[in-house]
Design a protein around this motif. Structure first.
Motif, PDB file in Angstrom:
ATOM      1  N   ALA A 118      -5.451 -12.766  -5.331  1.00  0.00           N
ATOM      2  CA  ALA A 118      -6.490 -13.454  -6.079  1.00  0.00           C
ATOM      3  C   ALA A 118      -6.393 -14.967  -5.901  1.00  0.00           C
ATOM      4  CB  ALA A 118      -6.394 -13.091  -7.561  1.00  0.00           C
ATOM      5  N   ALA A 119      -5.169 -15.494  -5.862  1.00  0.00           N
ATOM      6  CA  ALA A 119      -4.986 -16.939  -5.691  1.00  0.00           C
ATOM      7  C   ALA A 119      -5.530 -17.411  -4.350  1.00  0.00           C
ATOM      8  CB  ALA A 119      -3.504 -17.293  -5.825  1.00  0.00           C
ATOM      9  N   LEU A 120      -5.413 -16.548  -3.330  1.00  0.00           N
ATOM     10  CA  LEU A 120      -5.918 -16.881  -2.001  1.00  0.00           C
ATOM     11  C   LEU A 120      -7.368 -16.466  -1.809  1.00  0.00           C
ATOM     12  CD1 LEU A 120      -2.778 -15.837   0.079  1.00  0.00           C
ATOM     13  CD2 LEU A 120      -3.525 -18.150  -0.498  1.00  0.00           C
ATOM     14  N   ARG A 121      -7.952 -15.886  -2.870  1.00  0.00           N
ATOM     15  CA  ARG A 121      -9.353 -15.442  -2.850  1.00  0.00           C
ATOM     16  C   ARG A 121      -9.601 -14.452  -1.716  1.00  0.00           C
ATOM     17  NH1 ARG A 121      -9.395 -20.941  -4.004  1.00  0.00           N
ATOM     18  NH2 ARG A 121     -10.230 -21.488  -6.079  1.00  0.00           N
ATOM     19  N   LEU A 122      -8.676 -13.519  -1.522  1.00  0.00           N
ATOM     20  CA  LEU A 122      -8.857 -12.496  -0.499  1.00  0.00           C
ATOM     21  C   LEU A 122      -9.830 -11.441  -1.012  1.00  0.00           C
ATOM     22  CD1 LEU A 122      -5.164 -12.051   0.703  1.00  0.00           C
ATOM     23  CD2 LEU A 122      -6.928 -13.565   1.601  1.00  0.00           C
ATOM     24  N   PRO A 123     -10.795 -11.050  -0.209  1.00  0.00           N
ATOM     25  CA  PRO A 123     -11.843 -10.134  -0.697  1.00  0.00           C
ATOM     26  C   PRO A 123     -11.436  -8.669  -0.567  1.00  0.00           C
ATOM     27  CG  PRO A 123     -12.337 -10.806   1.542  1.00  0.00           C
ATOM     28  CD  PRO A 123     -11.071 -11.539   1.159  1.00  0.00           C
ATOM     29  N   GLY A 124     -12.227  -7.794  -1.155  1.00  0.00           N
ATOM     30  CA  GLY A 124     -12.120  -6.367  -0.904  1.00  0.00           C
ATOM     31  C   GLY A 124     -10.954  -5.667  -1.537  1.00  0.00           C
ATOM     32  N   GLY A 125     -10.450  -6.161  -2.655  1.00  0.00           N
ATOM     33  CA  GLY A 125      -9.378  -5.445  -3.337  1.00  0.00           C
ATOM     34  C   GLY A 125      -8.018  -5.555  -2.700  1.00  0.00           C
ATOM     35  N   VAL A 126      -7.815  -6.558  -1.839  1.00  0.00           N
ATOM     36  CA  VAL A 126      -6.490  -6.764  -1.223  1.00  0.00           C
ATOM     37  C   VAL A 126      -5.444  -6.943  -2.320  1.00  0.00           C
ATOM     38  CG1 VAL A 126      -5.108  -8.346   0.179  1.00  0.00           C
ATOM     39  CG2 VAL A 126      -7.421  -7.751   0.889  1.00  0.00           C
ATOM     40  N   GLY A 127      -4.298  -6.325  -2.131  1.00  0.00           N
ATOM     41  CA  GLY A 127      -3.221  -6.434  -3.105  1.00  0.00           C
ATOM     42  C   GLY A 127      -3.304  -5.431  -4.231  1.00  0.00           C
ATOM     43  N   THR A 128      -4.260  -4.510  -4.155  1.00  0.00           N
ATOM     44  CA  THR A 128      -4.422  -3.490  -5.191  1.00  0.00           C
ATOM     45  C   THR A 128      -4.479  -2.111  -4.545  1.00  0.00           C
ATOM     46  OG1 THR A 128      -6.851  -3.317  -5.208  1.00  0.00           O
ATOM     47  CG2 THR A 128      -5.867  -5.164  -6.401  1.00  0.00           C
ATOM     48  N   LEU A 129      -4.496  -1.082  -5.395  1.00  0.00           N
ATOM     49  CA  LEU A 129      -4.675   0.296  -4.930  1.00  0.00           C
ATOM     50  C   LEU A 129      -6.077   0.797  -5.264  1.00  0.00           C
ATOM     51  CD1 LEU A 129      -1.217   1.812  -5.951  1.00  0.00           C
ATOM     52  CD2 LEU A 129      -1.951   1.038  -3.690  1.00  0.00           C
ATOM     53  N   ALA A 130      -7.023  -0.113  -5.381  1.00  0.00           N
ATOM     54  CA  ALA A 130      -8.396   0.265  -5.710  1.00  0.00           C
ATOM     55  C   ALA A 130      -9.025   1.055  -4.562  1.00  0.00           C
ATOM     56  CB  ALA A 130      -9.228  -0.983  -5.991  1.00  0.00           C
ATOM     57  N   VAL A 131      -9.934   1.951  -4.912  1.00  0.00           N
ATOM     58  CA  VAL A 131     -10.651   2.724  -3.903  1.00  0.00           C
ATOM     59  C   VAL A 131     -11.413   1.764  -2.989  1.00  0.00           C
ATOM     60  CG1 VAL A 131     -12.475   4.420  -3.517  1.00  0.00           C
ATOM     61  CG2 VAL A 131     -10.861   4.729  -5.410  1.00  0.00           C
ATOM     62  N   VAL A 152       5.876  -7.204  -9.979  1.00  0.00           N
ATOM     63  CA  VAL A 152       5.100  -6.519  -8.946  1.00  0.00           C
ATOM     64  C   VAL A 152       3.723  -7.162  -8.801  1.00  0.00           C
ATOM     65  CG1 VAL A 152       4.016  -4.332  -8.301  1.00  0.00           C
ATOM     66  CG2 VAL A 152       6.347  -4.344  -9.198  1.00  0.00           C
ATOM     67  N   ALA A 153       3.084  -7.471  -9.912  1.00  0.00           N
ATOM     68  CA  ALA A 153       1.774  -8.131  -9.848  1.00  0.00           C
ATOM     69  C   ALA A 153       1.881  -9.492  -9.164  1.00  0.00           C
ATOM     70  CB  ALA A 153       1.194  -8.287 -11.250  1.00  0.00           C
ATOM     71  N   ALA A 154       2.979 -10.206  -9.410  1.00  0.00           N
ATOM     72  CA  ALA A 154       3.166 -11.527  -8.819  1.00  0.00           C
ATOM     73  C   ALA A 154       3.405 -11.468  -7.320  1.00  0.00           C
ATOM     74  CB  ALA A 154       4.334 -12.244  -9.500  1.00  0.00           C
ATOM     75  N   ALA A 155       3.701 -10.276  -6.792  1.00  0.00           N
ATOM     76  CA  ALA A 155       3.906 -10.115  -5.355  1.00  0.00           C
ATOM     77  C   ALA A 155       2.731  -9.444  -4.668  1.00  0.00           C
ATOM     78  CB  ALA A 155       5.176  -9.291  -5.101  1.00  0.00           C
TER      79      ALA A 155
END
Length: 234
Positions: A120-133, A111-114
């Motif tokens: 993070a590898a693409l350096r996307l900002p703002g918590g993309v790919g997470t469930l962070a607030v 799941v983390a690998a998807a």
């Protein structure tokens, strides 16, 4: 991101040129001589990222299993989904994720690998790919069904995944994304008779489903009540 296929050039020519944070896709290819040899180990050790990039010919179970045994765990899982792969052997991302499970990767790592790792590898900002607030509310919800099922690589090698990931909802920017069937395959896509028959069955089942009333008469409510008595039925 470097795509290595049959070559030339081959992995031995390309991998030494990659720097930390660069990506080698089709990392478990049975077409390119990636495997778990010294050139791949050296690239991995200096921070080159391995991406699955399944596609129609870029994934072989035996290659991935050798890499996992050598500690070369793919950083990211992707589908390389296109007209020649989405009807098989790739199908979709959850099926590709299940193939990594069949090879022995833990579900949390898959799941983390998807999600978080490719962001993070693409350096996307703002918590993309997470469930962070505060992160974008792009969320896919899955049911994890404990039902082993067969999955296949690009060369006909079959393995058994320990569970099936079934999408139950998808949200884009916090709004539900309605499910939709893909467009029919272009006539030039090489499909087997079985694949075409399966597509015909799916289309027939959908037409039959949409040709029926949604609910029965007893399951409806009167939305506009009458203002005068009903006529007597004789």
């Amino acid at each position: 991101m470097a795509h290595v296929a049959a070559g030339p050039p081959g992995p031995a020519d390309v991998l030494p040129l990659l720097r930390p944070g660069d990506i080698l896709t089709h990392c478990a290819s049975g077409v390119a001589a990636t495997g778990a040899g010294p050139v791949v180990r050296e690239a991995y050790a200096r921070g080159v990222l391995l991406d699955v990039g399944h596609g129609a010919g870029g994934f072989a179970f035996d290659v991935l299993e050798r890499q996992l045994a050598a500690g070369l765990v793919p950083h990211t899982v992707s589908t390389d989904l296109h007209a020649r792969s989405r009807y098989g052997p790739v199908f979709d991302l959850p099926t590709t994720m299940a193939k990594l499970r069949a090879a022995g990767m833990p579900l949390a790592d898959v799941v983390a690998a998807a999600t978080a790792t490719p962001a993070a590898a693409l350096r996307l900002p703002g918590g993309v790919g997470t469930l962070a607030v505060g992160a974008p509310a792009d969320i896919a919800v899955f049911a994890v069904r404990e039902e082993p099922f067969a999955v296949v690589d690009a060369h006909g090698q079959v393995r058994e995944a320990p569970e099936r990931l079934v999408n139950t909802a998808t949200y884009v920017a916090g709004r539900p994304l309605p499910p939709a069937l893909p467009e029919p395959p272009p006539p030039w896509v090489p499909l087997t008779a079985a694949q075409r028959a399966a597509l015909d069955r799916r289309d027939g089942a959908l037409r039959a489903l949409l040709g029926q009333p949604l609910v029965g008469p007893e399951e409806l409510a009167e939305q506009f009540p009458r203002t005068f008595p009903r006529p007597e039925r004789g």
